[in-house]
Scaffold this active site. Structure first.
Site, PDB file in Angstrom:
ATOM      1  N   ILE A 194       0.863  -1.181   0.000  1.00  0.00           N
ATOM      2  CA  ILE A 194       0.000   0.000   0.000  1.00  0.00           C
ATOM      3  C   ILE A 194       0.902   1.235   0.000  1.00  0.00           C
ATOM      4  O   ILE A 194       2.133   1.124   0.076  1.00  0.00           O
ATOM      5  CB  ILE A 194      -0.962   0.015   1.200  1.00  0.00           C
ATOM      6  CG1 ILE A 194      -0.190  -0.093   2.524  1.00  0.00           C
ATOM      7  CG2 ILE A 194      -1.992  -1.084   1.069  1.00  0.00           C
ATOM      8  CD1 ILE A 194      -1.069   0.036   3.747  1.00  0.00           C
ATOM      9  N   SER A 195       0.291   2.396  -0.068  1.00  0.00           N
ATOM     10  CA  SER A 195       1.080   3.621  -0.254  1.00  0.00           C
ATOM     11  C   SER A 195       2.229   3.721   0.737  1.00  0.00           C
ATOM     12  O   SER A 195       3.372   3.976   0.352  1.00  0.00           O
ATOM     13  CB  SER A 195       0.176   4.847  -0.122  1.00  0.00           C
ATOM     14  OG  SER A 195      -0.832   4.834  -1.096  1.00  0.00           O
ATOM     15  N   GLU A 196       1.939   3.573   2.016  1.00  0.00           N
ATOM     16  CA  GLU A 196       3.000   3.631   3.021  1.00  0.00           C
ATOM     17  C   GLU A 196       2.760   2.643   4.149  1.00  0.00           C
ATOM     18  O   GLU A 196       1.615   2.417   4.555  1.00  0.00           O
ATOM     19  CB  GLU A 196       3.130   5.035   3.638  1.00  0.00           C
ATOM     20  CG  GLU A 196       4.150   5.924   2.977  1.00  0.00           C
ATOM     21  CD  GLU A 196       3.637   6.512   1.684  1.00  0.00           C
ATOM     22  OE1 GLU A 196       4.459   6.826   0.794  1.00  0.00           O
ATOM     23  OE2 GLU A 196       2.415   6.663   1.556  1.00  0.00           O
ATOM     24  N   THR A 197       3.869   2.094   4.629  1.00  0.00           N
ATOM     25  CA  THR A 197       3.900   1.380   5.897  1.00  0.00           C
ATOM     26  C   THR A 197       4.817   2.173   6.804  1.00  0.00           C
ATOM     27  O   THR A 197       5.923   2.564   6.407  1.00  0.00           O
ATOM     28  CB  THR A 197       4.423  -0.051   5.724  1.00  0.00           C
ATOM     29  OG1 THR A 197       3.565  -0.757   4.816  1.00  0.00           O
ATOM     30  CG2 THR A 197       4.463  -0.786   7.042  1.00  0.00           C
ATOM     31  N   HIS A 210      -0.080  11.426   5.275  1.00  0.00           N
ATOM     32  CA  HIS A 210      -1.194  10.561   5.658  1.00  0.00           C
ATOM     33  C   HIS A 210      -0.757   9.478   6.636  1.00  0.00           C
ATOM     34  O   HIS A 210      -1.508   9.112   7.547  1.00  0.00           O
ATOM     35  CB  HIS A 210      -1.864   9.956   4.418  1.00  0.00           C
ATOM     36  CG  HIS A 210      -1.272   8.689   3.928  1.00  0.00           C
ATOM     37  ND1 HIS A 210      -0.178   8.642   3.085  1.00  0.00           N
ATOM     38  CD2 HIS A 210      -1.609   7.393   4.170  1.00  0.00           C
ATOM     39  CE1 HIS A 210       0.123   7.385   2.823  1.00  0.00           C
ATOM     40  NE2 HIS A 210      -0.727   6.605   3.465  1.00  0.00           N
TER      41      HIS A 210
END
Length: 265
Positions: A44-47, A74
């Protein structure tokens, strides 16, 4: 000891909107390769990885599926939400130690407000490759940190943009913000953000981009408090305000699930 993890949608008031982030609370430091492997696995976009420090603050690091990054709004918003709602953190203010310096989060009636550095865009000359990559003719072009910053002629042009992601990877800067004045009265401006070289063709909602969008549109509209709408498929709303050389980003979060990583990881 197992590692708690929470999946959170940030900059949204409803589940399955905004931008997803996975927040991991570490009990001890982990190797960079381990963190990058988990981020790639979750895809996903960021961890984000949090580690409590002796002074009451938290070390915070952000990973996309492909690389560690220096600033992410986010996932910071999601981290604050996770600490207050799932990791038993008390108090109204949190401090995060990051690659972009100390960042704060404050709980309030509107949700959570982050205090981030301002990254005002400056003029940057472009060639026809940019218009070809976006399929749209820029009205204004600039550089905001490592991002290419493009104003298009209308909000509809932003919505309709269907970029050539391979061509975007070949552009001189990392990632492209496109924006225009909003055609909806509840928002001041609209934007989208493309960063395929970091494994994210289109980021759903980008707090760090609003560190540049805020000063750009504040100057155009002659006001310091604005509301941005990011017109990705998931979409999201970011309320911004300019305070000296800083930008505050305010939004809400929704928890999707909370659990633990397998003990053998």
């Amino acid at each position: 000891m197992s590692t708690p993890i929470v999946w959170i949608d940030a900059f949204t008031s409803t589940p399955y909107g905004g931008n997803p982030a996975a927040v991991c609370l570490l009990s001890s430091p982990k190797p960079d390769a381990w963190m990058q492997a988990l981020a790639a696995e979750l895809n996903i976009s960021e961890t984000v990885f949090l580690l409590a420090l002796d002074d009451g603050s938290y070390s915070l690091r952000w990973f996309t599926p492909a690389a560690e990054i220096e600033l992410c709004g986010h996932a910071t918003l999601a981290s604050a939400h996770a600490l207050w709602n799932h990791f038993n953190q008390s108090g109204e203010t949190l401090v995060f130690k990051t690659l972009s310096g100390d960042l704060t989060a404050v709980k309030n009636e509107q949700g959570i407000t982050l205090n981030f550095p301002e990254v005002a865009p400056t003029p940057f000359a472009i060639n026809a490759d940019v218009a070809d990559a976006l399929g749209k003719q820029p009205v204004w072009s600039g550089q905001a940190g490592k991002k290419l910053f493009i104003e298009l002629e209308s909000a509809q042009a932003v919505r309709d943009c269907q970029p050539d992601f391979a061509a975007i990877c070949a552009l001189p800067l990392r990632g492209v913000v496109i924006t225009a004045a909003s055609d909806e009265p509840q928002y001041d401006f609209i934007s989208r953000f493309f960063i395929p070289e970091l494994g994210i063709n289109e980021d759903p909602v980008t707090g760090s981009a609003h560190c540049s969008l805020a000063p750009y549109w504040a100057a155009k509209f002659n006001k310091t408090t604005l509301t941005g709408y990011q017109a990705s498929k998931r979409s999201g709303v970011v309320k911004v305000a300019l305070i000296e050389n800083r930008v505050t980003l305010t939004g809400q979060c929704q928890t999707i699930f909370a659990g633990e990583l397998s003990e053998h990881l």
